[in-house]
Write a protein that holds these residues in place. Sequence first.
Motif, PDB file in Angstrom:
ATOM      1  N   GLU A 550      45.813  27.507  87.361  1.00 59.51           N
ATOM      2  CA  GLU A 550      45.015  26.788  86.367  1.00 59.51           C
ATOM      3  C   GLU A 550      43.765  27.581  85.990  1.00 59.51           C
ATOM      4  O   GLU A 550      43.339  27.583  84.831  1.00 59.51           O
ATOM      5  N   LYS A 551      43.199  28.252  86.977  1.00 59.39           N
ATOM      6  CA  LYS A 551      42.013  29.082  86.713  1.00 59.39           C
ATOM      7  C   LYS A 551      42.377  30.247  85.798  1.00 59.39           C
ATOM      8  O   LYS A 551      41.631  30.590  84.871  1.00 59.39           O
ATOM      9  N   GLU A 552      43.531  30.876  86.062  1.00 61.86           N
ATOM     10  CA  GLU A 552      43.988  31.966  85.207  1.00 61.86           C
ATOM     11  C   GLU A 552      44.302  31.463  83.801  1.00 61.86           C
ATOM     12  O   GLU A 552      44.015  32.136  82.804  1.00 61.86           O
ATOM     13  N   ALA A 553      44.885  30.260  83.746  1.00 61.83           N
ATOM     14  CA  ALA A 553      45.236  29.684  82.437  1.00 61.83           C
ATOM     15  C   ALA A 553      43.993  29.387  81.616  1.00 61.83           C
ATOM     16  O   ALA A 553      44.012  29.465  80.382  1.00 61.83           O
ATOM     17  N   LEU A 554      42.905  29.052  82.294  1.00 61.62           N
ATOM     18  CA  LEU A 554      41.648  28.767  81.598  1.00 61.62           C
ATOM     19  C   LEU A 554      41.146  29.996  80.853  1.00 61.62           C
ATOM     20  O   LEU A 554      40.605  29.899  79.749  1.00 61.62           O
ATOM     21  N   LYS A 555      41.363  31.175  81.450  1.00 62.20           N
ATOM     22  CA  LYS A 555      40.989  32.420  80.775  1.00 62.20           C
ATOM     23  C   LYS A 555      41.797  32.577  79.490  1.00 62.20           C
ATOM     24  O   LYS A 555      41.273  33.007  78.457  1.00 62.20           O
ATOM     25  N   LEU A 556      43.094  32.238  79.570  1.00 59.28           N
ATOM     26  CA  LEU A 556      43.955  32.305  78.390  1.00 59.28           C
ATOM     27  C   LEU A 556      43.442  31.367  77.309  1.00 59.28           C
ATOM     28  O   LEU A 556      43.349  31.739  76.141  1.00 59.28           O
ATOM     29  N   ILE A 557      43.100  30.139  77.706  1.00 60.14           N
ATOM     30  CA  ILE A 557      42.629  29.141  76.743  1.00 60.14           C
ATOM     31  C   ILE A 557      41.365  29.627  76.050  1.00 60.14           C
ATOM     32  O   ILE A 557      41.193  29.458  74.833  1.00 60.14           O
ATOM     33  N   ASN A 558      40.476  30.244  76.817  1.00 61.43           N
ATOM     34  CA  ASN A 558      39.235  30.757  76.227  1.00 61.43           C
ATOM     35  C   ASN A 558      39.529  31.819  75.175  1.00 61.43           C
ATOM     36  O   ASN A 558      38.892  31.863  74.121  1.00 61.43           O
ATOM     37  N   LEU A 559      40.517  32.673  75.453  1.00 58.00           N
ATOM     38  CA  LEU A 559      40.892  33.700  74.479  1.00 58.00           C
ATOM     39  C   LEU A 559      41.581  33.091  73.261  1.00 58.00           C
ATOM     40  O   LEU A 559      41.409  33.556  72.133  1.00 58.00           O
ATOM     41  N   GLU A 560      42.380  32.025  73.509  1.00 59.39           N
ATOM     42  CA  GLU A 560      43.058  31.354  72.396  1.00 59.39           C
ATOM     43  C   GLU A 560      42.054  30.649  71.495  1.00 59.39           C
ATOM     44  O   GLU A 560      42.303  30.443  70.301  1.00 59.39           O
ATOM     45  N   ASN A 561      40.918  30.258  72.048  1.00 58.63           N
ATOM     46  CA  ASN A 561      39.890  29.565  71.259  1.00 58.63           C
ATOM     47  C   ASN A 561      39.054  30.523  70.419  1.00 58.63           C
ATOM     48  O   ASN A 561      38.277  30.080  69.563  1.00 58.63           O
TER      49      ASN A 561
END
Length: 620
Positions: A550-561
């Motif tokens: 989930e922590k790694e996925a949060l990095k992805l979400i930040n980049l997607e934003n």
Amino acid sequence: MKFDIIVVGGGHAGCEAAFAASKKNHKTLLVTGRIENIATMPCNPSIGGSAKGIVVREIDALGGMMGKVADEAKLQIKMLNYAKGPAVRALRSQADKITYPKKMLEYLKNEKNLTIKEAIVEDLIIENNKVLGVVLENGDKILSNIVILTTGTYLKSDILIGDTRTRKGPHDEKPSNYLSDNLKKYGFKIIRLKTGTPPRIEKSTIDFSKTKLELGDTEKRYFSFDDNKDYDTSKQIECNLIYTTPATHKIILDNLNKSSMYGGLDDIKGIGPRYCPSIEDKIVRFKDKERHQLFLEPESIYYDDIYIQGFSTSMPVDIQEKMVHSLPGLENAKINKYAYAIEYDAIYPTQLKQSLETKLIENLFTAGQINGTSGYEEAACQGLIAGINASLKLENKEPLILKRNEAYIGVLIDDLVTKGVKDPYRLLTSRAEYRLLLRHDNADLRLRKYGYEVGLIDKEKYNKLNDKIKKIKDLSDYLKSVKLTPNNNDYLISLSSAPLKDGLSIYDLLKRPEITYDKIKQFLSCDYDVDIVEQVVLNIKYKGYIEKAEKEALKLINLENKLIPDNIDYYKIPNLASEAKQKLTEVKPTSIGQASRISGVNPADISILSIYLKKVGKYE
């Protein structure tokens, strides 16, 4: 007559797209070459498999049809990789080849907003780069606000056997001979792909004593989260396992030049699926492997054809006879239908937005094998998303874009539109960076809310989801409140578990790998359904791994934003590599996250792009 949405093609993608659009109260037309072949399975009569089974659960969670129909048509079902970790478990079902399309057609016919028409679409009506309808083979025009192309393997399709090439589709159907040429005329890049299918064998001519029995699970299993019909696990149809022999390999190698793919035809342009190769490909690519496993699988209870899973080929029929007769138990087998390869046109999928709307033509969506994928499940999930997003566009709402950490469907679509394809794309668990989050068991927890928000999941089913979420929390809290003491050490020692020095909650005790819920439920005064217990126990035992993912996925979400404007000119960005400029211009990524996944765009290019966007004030 004008429709809101026209869906072209009645395969698995078309069925899901038409169902979703009509369910959302849009006047929908499904145009298909032959109504009786809607939702047929020209290749393997199975649903699910590694990664694919999770996709079927995701389709169901969103409100699609495949899981429900597969449950009603199943001959046998089992959980794959059950002895392994939860991230790779997936259902696979043998579906009755007669029952599945029959049930799907029944559901489609019951949709009040859906009309089904038997015809071939040859062209689109385009004005100012916007689709306005379709043109049929007879010249008739049908108008619509949106068109969804789900043409499968029927675009200029050729059946290949040995040195013969015949212009037709599966089931000897008439292919679409002009639509792909017209798409090329509108500016689309068209690619040529191929796939194949094995011979079908008369069941009564197989000596099953030379095979290994493969049974379904004794535990009842379902793809769908709702309306599960009871069934007798002991009455599932059996499958059988065999292996190729040295004689099989010799026959194939001695006659390799007769295969359509290896010299039988010299004008083949289509590239076959890397992860579902023909038996010729397997033997050529894996020369050191002494044998390859094959499964003998029933197609239907209504006739006796047996499908040889893993034995697709494009050899001439006389060589196919020798190949089949070299297999254990099939020495005297009768071939009811010879194997063939099929070559067809598809569009290069980087020409699509993540909504599956094309970039070149407004209001034109594509889904399924036309986008370069392989498999019923990959097609169905695209059809569902295309149907949802076409409907949302009519409603002036934002499209449903599933992220890579939310669904295998999100992984598939992102891979297609960002990376393109070289061969027919097949979903694999290895394609998902966050597969521990994308499990078979939690598809409803991940996606049912989206299904409710877009209007495919009703209030009753949504309330059921919320009740499940509450029960998961209640059980988790309860397990934290119940403690064992050193008085229970004898029992723990009997389980080969370390004794306690102080009190320890059941919740913390379940973190131990040797402790299962069944071993400690005697200390509990509550009773929860199996699916609730499963969620709680998995969350406890894999808590650290899940939190890390989930922590790694949060990095992805930040980049997607970090969004990239549509009108950016990459050729004006200083110091950006030439290949990056070309690839970024082709794909037109919507975010820094998507840009970072484009082949040929390296981290230095992403850094330069990010700095440029900050400089021009596009994001902080």
